[in-house]
Design an enzyme around this catalytic site. Structure first.
Site, short mmCIF file in Angstrom:
data_model
loop_
_atom_site.label_atom_id
_atom_site.label_comp_id
_atom_site.label_asym_id
_atom_site.label_seq_id
_atom_site.Cartn_x
_atom_site.Cartn_y
_atom_site.Cartn_z
N HIS A 245 0.49 -1.11 -0.01
CA HIS A 245 0.28 0.24 -0.05
C HIS A 245 0.69 1.48 -0.33
CE1 HIS A 245 -3.66 -2.60 1.88
NE2 HIS A 245 -3.23 -2.62 0.41
N CYS B 297 5.04 12.67 -13.69
CA CYS B 297 6.04 11.87 -14.07
C CYS B 297 6.33 10.36 -13.45
CB CYS B 297 7.91 12.60 -14.40
SG CYS B 297 7.87 13.35 -13.00
N ASN C 33 -3.84 -12.24 16.05
CA ASN C 33 -4.72 -10.68 16.07
C ASN C 33 -5.21 -10.84 17.35
OD1 ASN C 33 -6.68 -8.99 15.80
ND2 ASN C 33 -6.79 -9.45 13.04
N1 APR Z 1 -2.36 -6.31 18.35
C1 APR Z 1 -2.94 -7.41 17.22
N2 APR Z 1 -3.85 -7.20 16.79
C2 APR Z 1 -4.29 -6.13 16.99
C3 APR Z 1 -3.73 -4.93 18.02
C4 APR Z 1 -3.27 -5.58 18.41
N3 APR Z 1 -2.28 -4.75 20.18
N4 APR Z 1 -5.01 -3.51 17.81
C5 APR Z 1 -5.65 -3.91 16.64
N5 APR Z 1 -5.63 -5.34 16.14
C6 APR Z 1 -6.26 -6.18 15.08
C7 APR Z 1 -7.78 -5.55 15.03
O1 APR Z 1 -8.38 -6.81 15.33
C8 APR Z 1 -8.12 -5.69 12.88
O2 APR Z 1 -8.23 -6.93 13.51
O3 APR Z 1 -5.34 -5.04 14.00
C9 APR Z 1 -7.12 -5.30 12.71
C10 APR Z 1 -6.89 -3.00 12.14
O4 APR Z 1 -7.32 -3.86 11.34
P1 APR Z 1 -7.96 -2.31 10.08
O5 APR Z 1 -7.86 -1.74 10.71
O6 APR Z 1 -9.20 -3.21 9.12
O7 APR Z 1 -6.14 -2.20 9.55
P2 APR Z 1 -5.74 -3.46 8.30
O8 APR Z 1 -6.38 -4.71 8.43
O9 APR Z 1 -4.18 -2.99 8.86
O10 APR Z 1 -6.19 -2.55 7.12
C11 APR Z 1 -6.38 -3.03 5.68
O11 APR Z 1 -7.82 -0.98 4.95
O12 APR Z 1 -7.67 1.37 5.29
C12 APR Z 1 -7.55 0.17 4.27
O13 APR Z 1 -6.02 0.80 3.56
C13 APR Z 1 -5.21 0.35 4.84
O14 APR Z 1 -3.34 -0.47 4.92
C14 APR Z 1 -4.87 -1.05 4.88
C15 APR Z 1 -6.43 -1.52 5.23
#
Ligand code: APR
Length: 233
Positions: free
Chosen positions: A108, A119, A200
């Site tokens: 990303h 460019c 997670n």
């Molecule tokens: N340890 C482990 N997991 C965690 C923690 C933690 N301390 N805190 C939060 N999480 C988990 C949440 O349970 C959730 O599943 O991290 C995840 C965060 O999810 P999102 O906020 O949706 O982030 P992400 O999955 O990286 O989003 C993917 O979406 O908006 C776009 O480009 C953006 O790269 C991003 C993509």
């Protein structure tokens, strides 16, 4: 999987949460504070480049002040100590994998990168970018964060799919499994016969696709997982 197998690791915002960087979809996350269509699409940038730059300037400054946490360091150790290849594919745009000594494919993009929409020139982004900045190569006033916005194609996808087709173990760490193509990587890995594990804090939208799960904060479960894999404390 034997010790020589390739490991592919997908990381998301949850990996950097304990470094103080906000996630997107947790309670009070970035998408609760800003509308995606206002700050993270090509149309938003056309409509109001300064608002988009302000959103990424704030995240760039915050990310530059953040430190890698125990989970980033554990993944860097795994990449160094594992006898087979360890490929980290990150959805994150912070530089915390690199700050911990790891290499990562930034599908990303990265807050540290700037891109000229005219460019395609790329350079290291200044802490704050504005809509009036000129491209250092072609001098066009169309400089943007080197971030993949919604509706754009993630970077290095062919390379990533190739890695998924050859891995013996696939892990997804700290990602909600709500954004494709990353959310579909677990299926690609399963098709290649890989074992799959999700690390997670909670269940994600794709938890059912994984063979194994480790639940807890990344700074606890990632070092424990790496220690189990490598046999090192
Ligand atoms: N340890 C482990 N997991 C965690 C923690 C933690 N301390 N805190 C939060 N999480 C988990 C949440 O349970 C959730 O599943 O991290 C995840 C965060 O999810 P999102 O906020 O949706 O982030 P992400 O999955 O990286 O989003 C993917 O979406 O908006 C776009 O480009 C953006 O790269 C991003 C993509």
């Amino acid at each position: 999987m034997d010790q020589s197998g390739k490991i592919v690791i997908l990381t998301g915002a949850g990996l950097s949460a304990e470094s103080g960087l906000g996630t997107f979809r947790d309670e009070g996350g970035l998408w609760a504070q800003h509308r995606i269509e206002d700050v993270a699409t090509p149309e938003a940038f056309q409509r109001n480049p300064d608002l988009v730059h302000a959103f990424y300037n704030a995240r760039r400054v915050q990310a530059a002040a953040a430190s890698p946490n125990a989970a980033h360091h554990a993944l860097a150790r795994l990449q160094r100590d594992w006898p087979g290849e360890v490929v980290i594919v990150t959805q994150n745009v912070d530089g915390l994998h690199e700050a911990a000594g790891a290499e990562a494919i930034h599908m990303h993009g990265a807050l540290a990168g700037a891109l000229c929409a005219a460019c395609d020139h790329r350079w290291t982004a200044p802490p704050e970018m504005t809509g009036g900045d000129l491209c250092p190569a072609c001098a066009a006033p169309q400089t943007r964060p080197d971030i993949v916005w919604f509706g754009e194609i993630p970077y290095r996808m062919e390379e990533i799919i190739g890695h998924l087709g050859q891995c013996g173990l696939f892990a997804a760490i700290g990602t909600s499994g709500q954004v494709y193509p990353a959310a579909g990587f677990v299926e690609e890995a399963r098709l290649a016969g890989a074992r799959t594990i999700e690390l997670n804090l909670a269940r994600s939208d794709v938890s059912g696709a994984f063979d194994d799960h480790l639940t807890g904060p990344a700074t606890e479960i990632v070092p424990a997982w790496v220690a189990r894999l490598t046999g090192a404390p």
